[in-house]
Structure formats: C-alpha cells, structure tokens
Design an enzyme around this catalytic site. Structure first.
Site: not given
Length: 395
Positions: A106, A213, A273
């Site tokens: 910006y 995790e 996982d």
C-alpha cells in the site's frame, strides 16, 4: 550449535552497497544497471534423487538479474519494484519501523500492481541477503493478525513474526532484558518468543520434547491427566500446523547441545496427523523446507523421531476406536502423497524408508487419521513415549 542471525546493520550495509553501485553506474553513464537476486523454489520440497538429510539451498536457489532500462518495459518495471522495496526496507531499518508485506504494497500500489509481486520480491531479497525476513523489519501479515487477536504478544514478538507457536513444560527461559519465562506458568502454553530475546534456558529436568502438529490437540493434551503426570518431565510444542521460523528455532535451541541450554539434547518426537500434510510438517521440522533453504542449517532437528500417528495405531485399536478420527483420503491428499514419494526423504533408497512405507499403506487403504483420535485413546501418548523413551543426553 546455535547459530545467531546476522545483524540488521549488515542488511543496511548491503542495501546501501546496492544503492552505491546504482549511483556509480548512473554517474558513469553506463548503458545498463543491474541487481542480482537469489530466489528459492516455492514448494515444500523438490523431487530429487539425492538425499543429504537437510533440504539445502545449494541446488534449490537460483539467481537472476533485474536490469534498467533492460530490453523491455517489463524489465524496467521489475528493476523499479526491487529498488522501491529496498528503499522501503532501508527506511524501516533506519527508523526502526516494522511493516507487514501488506503495508509495503500500500505504500506504492500503482507500481506493485498486486500483493503477490511484493510477497515474491521481499522473499527474494531476504534470500539474497541470507537473512530471515524479520531482519528486513517485515513480518508476515497472518502472524501479525494472530498476535494482535490473541492479546498475548508484545511488540517485540510482533516485530519478528514470532506470535504463532505455543510451548509448555519443564523449562525456564532467561531473557536478555533480565526477565524469566516459566514453561509451567500457563497450562495452555506460552507464546514462543523471538530467539534474539533469549539468553539461556534451564531444562535440567527435561527427558523428552514432543512436537504436536495442531493447536487443538496441543491444548487437549495439556489439559489432560497425562500432562498432570508428566509436565515436570518434558516439553510440548506446537507450530499450529506448518511451523514458522520462531517455532523451529526454539525447537532447535532446546534440542541441540549448547552452553545456553546446559548442554542438554533430549530426544524429540513428532506427533502429527496421519495424512500427507502431517508427514510434510514432520519433514519440515526434521529436514527443513525449500522455501527457507538458506536458513535450514540453523533450524532443522535431524534427530527428530516420528512418534505417530501411524497406521499401526489404527489397526491396534478395537473397531469402536478405529471409527473415531478416520477419514477417506481426498483427491488432493492422494495427489500430494504420490508427489511426496518422489521427494528425497520419501524416495526409494531415501533417508526415511518408514515414512515411504506409511505413505504407501495410506494410499493403499485410502484412509487418513487426525490427532483427535487421541481423545478416544487416553493412554496412547503415554504408551508411545514409554515405548520410545530414552534418557536425555548430556554432552
């Protein structure tokens, strides 16, 4: 051994050297002005036939030159973008102002065109200087948002994008400002600090470190009776998914023998996982990532062991427990798993044959499992640690 980051003054010196070369070229009326940048492969790990144990920048960093006026208008635009970002970074470092990549965009949206342009060249500049992005006084916008929303991060943490991971356990951090952080002070974990703020750590009672995790699983475990029994003997860390630099740096610091941690090197276990992303996150901690190849040597934990979840943890339980947390692989999961089998660590003859075998079984069964499975098996984590536990090494 802990390797300190380069100083910000070195980054300022490198930027000013580039500006001086540009000025000299213009004063001497050279036909073209050039800046050479290094850039990294954007993937988590590139397929390769060679396994070295650490994802290295040696074969994954390429260089390219941006020039002015160049041969096309696009060449001149690229050069202008790089110079403008260097100018803003130089200003930020001299005034001690911290910006996000979004802030930089910006400052000159007409020049940059889109956010992805800023993202790319900021990372390339950091790679070129061999410095973490935080040493450009630029933080990740998502880390900034998470820090602000949590209400837990002070400004120094925000400045280094360190407000992502959590840690809890039997340690006491001694900071350079004289303050101390007790790892048992908050059951839900404390925000991981910048390693530049850490002087040393007392972790004499630590027998193991477990990397979790997911934040939800981390909080579930620290609230359990398991943690009541073992909190004074170990440390748990979460990077809330794919880890940021600060989480990886703290894990390296805690697990690698040095005077700053009392020459302790406790075993480190990963609990992820059972899916392609879980194994990719494990690989990031242990072997590093191509996205940060120039920093991997100071961040990887090559002795890290995979605690779970594994396919054996599913088949060892009764049918009622197996139904909890089991899902079919998605088409994305299967594509990612097949690609992973080509990565150095997972490849045939690579350094992680067990990982390769688990991915193959995962594909064959078409099943994945999430860590929520642990909630139905309250003793499994304790059993895992007992099976793989060893005494901390003092060297």
């Amino acid at each position: 051994m802990f390797i300190p980051d380069p100083t910000r003054s070195e980054v300022v010196t490198k930027i000013e050297s580039i500006f001086e070369r540009i000025a000299d070229a213009l004063l001497n009326e050279k036909n073209e002005v050039e800046i050479t940048l290094s850039s990294r492969n954007g993937t988590a790990e590139s397929p390769t036939k060679t396994y070295t144990g650490v994802v290295s920048s040696a074969t994954r960093v390429r260089t390219r030159t941006v020039s002015f006026p160049g041969s096309t208008p696009e060449d001149a635009w690229r050069f202008s973008v790089v110079v403008r970002i260097l100018e803003l970074v130089h200003e930020a470092l001299l005034t001690n102002v911290v910006w996000t990549k979004r802030d930089i965009y910006y400052r000159d949206p007409a020049l940059f065109g889109k956010q992805a342009v800023v993202d790319r060249y900021v990372d390339d500049i950091a790679c070129t200087f061999g410095a973490p992005r935080s040493f450009l006084n630029i933080v990740c916008w998502t880390s900034f948002l998470e820090s602000s929303a949590s209400g837990l991060a002070d400004m120094r943490v925000l400045q280094t994008a360190a407000a992502k991971g959590l840690v809890a356990g039997a340690f006491r951090l001694h900071k350079r400002d004289g303050s101390e952080v007790d790892g048992l002070s908050d059951r839900e974990g404390i925000l991981i600090p910048s390693m530049r703020d850490v002087l040393s750590v007392n972790m004499n009672c630590v027998q193991w470190i477990v990397v979790i995790e997911k934040e939800a699983s981390f909080r579930c475990l620290t609230a359990s009776t398991f943690w009541d029994k073992l909190a004074t003997r170990g440390i748990m860390i979460t990077g809330k998914g794919y880890p940021d630099i600060s989480t990886r740096a703290l894990l390296r610091f805690l697990s690698s023998s040095s005077p700053q941690n009392g020459f302790m090197s406790p075993p480190v276990y990963g609990l992820m996982d059972l899916d392609p992303d879980g194994l990719a996150i494990l690989s990031t901690y242990k072997h590093g990532s191509s996205a940060l190849a120039h920093e991997n040597a100071a961040l990887v934990v090559p002795e890290m062991r995979w605690l779970g979840l594994r396919n054996a943890h599913l088949t060892d339980q009764d049918n009622a427990h197996q139904a909890q947390g089991l899902l079919s692989l998605t088409s994305r999961d299967r594509r990612k798993a097949r690609r992973m089998l080509e990565y150095a660590a997972f490849a045939e003859g690579g350094g992680e044959p067990e990982w390769r075998r688990e991915v193959q079984v995962m594909l064959m069964l078409n099943l994945k499992a999430e860590l929520q499975l642990l909630e139905t098996l309250p003793n499994i984590l304790g059993d895992m640690l007992e099976d793989g536990k060893e005494k901390p090494r003092v060297t």
